[in-house]
Write a protein that holds these residues in place. Structure first.
Motif, PDB file in Angstrom:
ATOM      1  N   CYS B 347       0.859  -1.186   0.000  1.00  0.00           N
ATOM      2  CA  CYS B 347       0.000   0.000   0.000  1.00  0.00           C
ATOM      3  C   CYS B 347       0.891   1.230   0.000  1.00  0.00           C
ATOM      4  O   CYS B 347       1.799   1.335   0.824  1.00  0.00           O
ATOM      5  CB  CYS B 347      -0.901  -0.026   1.244  1.00  0.00           C
ATOM      6  SG  CYS B 347      -2.207   1.199   1.251  1.00  0.00           S
ATOM      7  N   VAL B 348       0.655   2.116  -0.948  1.00  0.00           N
ATOM      8  CA  VAL B 348       1.495   3.317  -1.080  1.00  0.00           C
ATOM      9  C   VAL B 348       0.606   4.561  -1.096  1.00  0.00           C
ATOM     10  O   VAL B 348      -0.602   4.460  -1.317  1.00  0.00           O
ATOM     11  CB  VAL B 348       2.337   3.279  -2.384  1.00  0.00           C
ATOM     12  CG1 VAL B 348       3.315   2.120  -2.373  1.00  0.00           C
ATOM     13  CG2 VAL B 348       1.452   3.228  -3.620  1.00  0.00           C
ATOM     14  N   PRO B 349       1.211   5.740  -0.849  1.00  0.00           N
ATOM     15  CA  PRO B 349       0.431   6.965  -1.035  1.00  0.00           C
ATOM     16  C   PRO B 349      -0.102   6.981  -2.463  1.00  0.00           C
ATOM     17  O   PRO B 349       0.617   6.592  -3.393  1.00  0.00           O
ATOM     18  CB  PRO B 349       1.456   8.081  -0.823  1.00  0.00           C
ATOM     19  CG  PRO B 349       2.573   7.450  -0.064  1.00  0.00           C
ATOM     20  CD  PRO B 349       2.605   6.015  -0.471  1.00  0.00           C
ATOM     21  N   ILE B 350      -1.319   7.415  -2.626  1.00  0.00           N
ATOM     22  CA  ILE B 350      -1.974   7.266  -3.918  1.00  0.00           C
ATOM     23  C   ILE B 350      -1.252   8.056  -5.014  1.00  0.00           C
ATOM     24  O   ILE B 350      -1.261   7.664  -6.175  1.00  0.00           O
ATOM     25  CB  ILE B 350      -3.470   7.612  -3.777  1.00  0.00           C
ATOM     26  CG1 ILE B 350      -4.258   7.068  -4.951  1.00  0.00           C
ATOM     27  CG2 ILE B 350      -3.681   9.063  -3.549  1.00  0.00           C
ATOM     28  CD1 ILE B 350      -5.751   7.076  -4.708  1.00  0.00           C
ATOM     29  N   SER B 351      -0.562   9.124  -4.617  1.00  0.00           N
ATOM     30  CA  SER B 351       0.198   9.906  -5.607  1.00  0.00           C
ATOM     31  C   SER B 351       1.353   9.092  -6.192  1.00  0.00           C
ATOM     32  O   SER B 351       1.892   9.434  -7.228  1.00  0.00           O
ATOM     33  CB  SER B 351       0.759  11.180  -4.963  1.00  0.00           C
ATOM     34  OG  SER B 351       1.680  10.844  -3.941  1.00  0.00           O
ATOM     35  N   ASP B 379      -7.487   3.252  -1.740  1.00  0.00           N
ATOM     36  CA  ASP B 379      -6.584   3.318  -0.591  1.00  0.00           C
ATOM     37  C   ASP B 379      -5.113   3.196  -0.985  1.00  0.00           C
ATOM     38  O   ASP B 379      -4.253   3.177  -0.108  1.00  0.00           O
ATOM     39  CB  ASP B 379      -6.909   2.185   0.394  1.00  0.00           C
ATOM     40  CG  ASP B 379      -8.308   2.297   0.968  1.00  0.00           C
ATOM     41  OD1 ASP B 379      -8.643   3.379   1.470  1.00  0.00           O
ATOM     42  OD2 ASP B 379      -9.058   1.304   0.911  1.00  0.00           O
ATOM     43  N   ASN B 381      -3.772   0.533  -2.246  1.00  0.00           N
ATOM     44  CA  ASN B 381      -3.377  -0.841  -1.916  1.00  0.00           C
ATOM     45  C   ASN B 381      -3.493  -1.725  -3.164  1.00  0.00           C
ATOM     46  O   ASN B 381      -4.476  -1.629  -3.884  1.00  0.00           O
ATOM     47  CB  ASN B 381      -4.336  -1.342  -0.829  1.00  0.00           C
ATOM     48  CG  ASN B 381      -4.021  -2.722  -0.270  1.00  0.00           C
ATOM     49  OD1 ASN B 381      -4.910  -3.340   0.303  1.00  0.00           O
ATOM     50  ND2 ASN B 381      -2.812  -3.212  -0.384  1.00  0.00           N
ATOM     51  N   GLY B 414       7.305   5.392   0.121  1.00  0.00           N
ATOM     52  CA  GLY B 414       6.588   5.914   1.296  1.00  0.00           C
ATOM     53  C   GLY B 414       5.429   5.036   1.722  1.00  0.00           C
ATOM     54  O   GLY B 414       4.568   5.476   2.482  1.00  0.00           O
ATOM     55  N   GLY B 415       5.400   3.800   1.251  1.00  0.00           N
ATOM     56  CA  GLY B 415       4.273   2.927   1.575  1.00  0.00           C
ATOM     57  C   GLY B 415       4.576   1.964   2.700  1.00  0.00           C
ATOM     58  O   GLY B 415       5.535   2.139   3.461  1.00  0.00           O
ATOM     59  N   THR B 416       3.737   0.950   2.799  1.00  0.00           N
ATOM     60  CA  THR B 416       3.871  -0.055   3.845  1.00  0.00           C
ATOM     61  C   THR B 416       4.032  -1.440   3.219  1.00  0.00           C
ATOM     62  O   THR B 416       3.552  -1.689   2.114  1.00  0.00           O
ATOM     63  CB  THR B 416       2.649  -0.034   4.792  1.00  0.00           C
ATOM     64  OG1 THR B 416       2.780  -1.111   5.732  1.00  0.00           O
ATOM     65  CG2 THR B 416       1.337  -0.221   4.042  1.00  0.00           C
TER      66      THR B 416
END
Lengths: 464, 464
Positions: B347-351, B379, B381, B414-416
Motif C-alpha cells: 500500500c502506497v500513497p496514492i500519488s 486506498d 493498496n 513511502g508505503g507499507t
C-alpha cells in the motif's frame, strides 16, 4: 560543611538552558500561565517551562529529564478540561505551542505533515485555497498535538470520525529521548502493533508527539445548516436514531436542551426560535445531495413532532447558527452572571441517550442545580454544564458530586466516562470502574514498558 | 530407572482433555488441517488442536499453556496469506471456528456482539432482514476474529473503513488466562489507552479475541456498479485521485491491470470488455445520489481517456461483475494451468501508486514473471499475483524474490509492506525496515509486557 544538595530539576534546568537559552523560563508569570488548563482544577506551578522548537530539543530535554528522574508535562494551547496540563508533581512543563510549521501538504494524497503546535484554525486557513480541510472540530482553540494526545473529536465526528480516524502517523519522542515514527503515508496498513492509535489518547503519558501526519478531506461542493425544534428530549433523540439508521450522512447533528436553547436565544439573539429542545444539523455534499439530505431529515423529524425545520445554504446564516452553537458555553454561563461551570462529558449507546439525558436532567433539578446540555448526539456524546457559585464554599464540590452522578449513570447505561475530553485528573476514579482492574493493569504494564521511570505526565490517567 | 520426562505440551494436553474432552485432538488429519493457511509457506503441525467453545475454555487453556510455557497459535478459518496460523514452534493450535454465536444485535445503536468464529457471510446473512450490514470485505471466507487479529480490510474500506474503524470493543483473553474487555458500547471514547486498536492487527501475539462488538451500517437504499476501461495504468490511477479529491463517496473502486482483466474476461466470460486496465466501481446511497455519483465519476474518467463507462443498478448484473472481481485470483491462476501464485500486498500513497504499479509490472516482465494486478486503489493498496511453476525447484524462491522487490519499491515510495494481509511470517524482514529499530523495540516491549513467556503465536511478526 553544610551544603544543600541540588534538586534533580535544577540540574535539568541548568543543562537545558545550554541549548534552550531564554526559551527555558523559570519566571513566575510564565509558570503561572502553565498551572492548569481551562478547567476548575487547582493549579500547580512547574519548576520551569521549556518552549521547544524542534524535535531535537524535545529529545534532548526528555533524555535529561529521564536521566534525572524529573517529571515532564506536555502543554499545547492549555485548553484541557480535565487537568491534563497541571504539573501535579512539578518538574518541567514542555510547551509545544511554538512548533507550528506546516511541513507538507500533499493534495493528491489528501494528507499533510504538521508540527504539534498548529491549531485547527491555522491549518484550515492554510488549506482553504487548496480545496481541502481538516474536519475534527472540538470547538476550542486547541493545538492539533493536544487533540491527538487527548483523542479529541467534536461536532462533526459523526461524519468524519474523531482525531483517531484522521491521523495516518506520528513522530513521537519517547521518555528517554529516543524518537520513533509510527504509521506510514499509506492510507491503511496491517504492519505491526498500532502505535499511532496507542499514542492517540495517551495524554502525554507514553511519549511526546512532535509531528503529525493527518488525513485531509475535500471541501464539499455545498454545505447547508438546519435547525429543528422538538417537544421534548426523547423526540429529538428518536429523530437522531432514525436519521442514523437511514444512512443519511449528516455532517453534524447537535442537540441543545430547552435550558441551553433558552440561553442561546438570549445570548446569541436567535430570534424566531423557541426555548425548547433543538437540533442543529449540517449537511455536506453536492448541491443536490445536500437538498436531498435536508428533505429526508425534515421528513423524519416531522414524524417525531419536530417543528420549524429551517435550512440555509447561505454561508452567513449558517455561520450565525454555528457561532451560536459554539458560544453555547458562554451562553450557559450568562444564565448566572458571576458563576462558573463544570462541563461533564459522557458518551452512551444512542439507544440509551434519551434515558441518560432525561435522568441526568431530573436528578440535577432535584438537587437544585442549574444545568444545561449540549450534545454531539449522533455519537451519543453530551456535555451537561453544571453551574456553581464560586463564592459558595461548597459550590464547586457540589458541582463535582453532580458530575460524578452523571458519569455513574452513563457507565450504568453502557457508556464511557469520557467521550472526548479525556481522563486527566478528573476521570481517574472512573477509569478502573469502566475497564476493570485487569485491563487497567494492562495499561499500567504498557506505561511501565514505555516510561519505566514514570516521568511523563505523572499523576494523570492512573491514580498513583 | 530410565524414564523420559514428559514434555510440557503433554501435561497441557492431559489437563486440557479434562475440560475439552474430544475437542482436544491429536489426530494426524486434524493437525494437518491446521498446518498452514492459504499461503505458500511450509506447513508445521501442532502437537494438538483445541476446539474451544467458550471464553472460559480459552482462558483455562491459556492459563495452562502459560504455566507450562507451551506455544499457542490461534486459528480461525485458516485463510491467512502470510503464515499467521502456522504453529512454527508447535504446541497447541487454538481453533476458534466453533465460537459462532451472534450474541446481540442492537438496531438502534447499529452495533452487534459476536463471537470470533462468525464469518462475515454468516453475519450479513443474519443481519439482512434488519436492514443492516457489516461492510468490511476481504474477499475470503474468513472469520471476523481473524479479520480483527490481522487488521483486515478489502474492497470497500475506501468508504466504510477497515476492520479497525468498525470495532467498538473486544473481549480478549490474555496470555495467562486473565480476561479483559476493551472499548465500550459508546461510539467514541477518550478513556485511556486504546487497547482495542492495540489488539487489532496484533496477529494473536498479545491475546486471544473471544468477543467482538462491531459497528454496523444501514443497507443503502440503492447500489450501483460501474465498469470503465482505460488506455493505461496511469490514466486509471489519475481518475481515482480526481474522484477521491472531489469527495465523491465511492463505496468501492478496484483496479485490474490489463493482464488481470484479460484473465477475468476469459475466466468469468465478461463479454464486451477489452483486456485493458479497468476500474470496477460501486456506489451506495439514495437512488438520486447513486445516479449523481456515477455521472460525476463518468465525467472524470472521460477526462482521463476512460471509455465504455457502464453502470448497472440491476442486482444480477452487479453481482456478476463483483463475482468476476472476487474470482480474479482464480482467473489469474487459470492463466497458467497447474501453476500457483504468491500474492503480494503493498500500500502506497496514492500519488505514488501509478509509479509503484508500472515499476513493479515492468520489473516483473524484465525478470520473466507472469503477474497480474488487482488493487483496492482508493486506498493505494494493490496485490500483484506472481505465478510460479510448483514443479520448478526454483519457482517458489524466484517468486519470493519478486515479492521482495515489489515490497522494497513500495517502501521506497513511502508505503507499507502490508496493506491488509499482515506481517505473519512473510513480512517480518520488512517490519524493522519500515518502522526502524526503536519503534520495533517499543513493539517488543509491549509484547513482553503482555506475554512475558512469549507463548502467544511465537515466531510471528518478530524475527526471534
Amino acid at each position: 560543611m553544610n551544603t544543600i544538595s541540588p534538586r534533580p530539576v535544577d540540574a535539568v534546568i541548568a543543562a537545558a538552558r545550554e541549548f534552550l537559552g531564554e526559551r527555558l523560563s523559570t519566571a513566575q508569570a510564565v509558570r503561572e500561565q502553565h498551572g492548569r488548563g481551562e478547567d476548575q482544577t487547582p493549579p500547580t506551578l512547574p519548576d520551569a517551562v521549556a518552549f521547544a522548537e524542534t524535535t531535537e530539543e524535545v529529545s534532548r530535554l526528555l533524555a535529561l529529564c529521564h536521566h534525572h528522574g524529573v517529571p515532564v508535562t506536555p502543554f499545547g494551547a492549555g485548553t484541557s478540561l480535565e487537568g491534563h496540563v497541571n504539573p501535579v508533581r512539578q518538574g518541567i512543563t514542555l510547551d509545544l505551542s511554538r512548533m507550528t510549521a506546516i511541513r507538507e501538504v500533499n493534495p493528491e494524497d489528501m494528507d499533510c505533515l504538521i508540527e504539534p503546535g498548529v491549531t485547527r484554525h491555522q491549518l484550515n486557513d492554510f488549506l482553504r485555497d487548496q480545496g481541502l480541510f481538516f474536519p475534527v472540530d472540538p470547538g476550542s482553540h486547541c493545538t492539533i498535538g493536544g487533540m491527538c494526545a487527548t483523542r479529541a473529536s467534536g461536532t462533526n465526528a459523526v461524519r468524519y470520525g474523531t482525531i483517531r480516524e484522521n491521523v495516518l502517523g506520528l513522530e513521537v519522542v519517547l521518555a528517554d529521548g529516543r524518537v520513533i515514527e509510527t504509521g506510514s503515508r499509506a492510507r491503511k496498513a496491517a504492519n505491526g502493533y498500532d502505535l499511532t492509535r496507542l499514542m492517540i489518547g495517551s495524554e502525554g503519558t507514553l511519549g511526546v508527539i512532535t509531528r503529525i501526519r493527518l488525513r485531509l478531506h475535500g471541501i464539499p461542493e455545498a454545505m447547508s445548516a438546519a435547525v429543528c425544534q422538538f417537544p421534548d428530549l426523547k423526540s429529538a433523540v428518536e429523530t437522531v436514531i432514525a436519521t442514523s439508521q437511514s444512512g443519511i450522512p449528516v455532517a453534524r447533528i447537535e442537540l441543545l436542551d430547552a435550558d441551553m436553547m433558552e440561553a442561546c436565544v438570549r445570548f446569541s439573539k436567535l430570534e424566531g426560535y423557541k426555548p425548547v429542545t433543538t437540533l442543529f444539523l449540517e449537511f455536506h455534499g453536492s448541491h443536490a445531495a445536500v437538498a436531498e439530505q435536508a428533505a429526508a431529515v425534515e421528513a423524519i423529524a416531522a414524524d417525531y413532532g419536530g417543528e420549524g425545520f429551517a435550512w440555509a445554504t447561505d454561508a452567513e446564516e449558517r455561520n450565525r447558527l454555528w457561532k451560536a452553537r459554539h458560544d453555547a458555553y458562554w451562553a450557559g454561563l450568562a444564565l448566572k452572571p458571576g458563576w462558573r461551570a463544570l462541563t461533564t462529558d459522557v458518551c452512551v449507546p444512542i439507544s440509551r441517550l434519551a434515558e441518560a439525558l432525561v435522568g441526568a436532567k431530573e436528578e440535577a433539578e432535584a438537587l437544585g442545580h442549574t444545568t444545561c446540555i449540549v450534545g454531539h448526539v449522533g455519537d451519543g456524546n453530551f456535555h451537561q454544564m453544571v453551574l456553581f457559585d464560586p463564592d459558595d464554599p461548597e459550590g464547586l464540590e457540589r458541582a463535582w458530586e453532580m458530575d460524578r452522578r452523571i458519569v455513574a449513570r452513563g457507565l450504568a447505561l453502557g457508556g464511557t466516562c469520557s467521550g472526548e475530553h479525556g481522563v486527566g485528573l478528573g476521570k481517574r476514579e472512573f477509569l478502573e470502574q469502566e475497564h476493570g482492574a485487569e485491563a487497567l493493569a494492562v495499561m499500567r504494564g504498557i506505561k511501565n514498558s514505555l516510561d519505566p521511570k514514570g516521568i511523563l505526565n505523572p499523576g494523570k490517567m492512573f491514580r498513583n
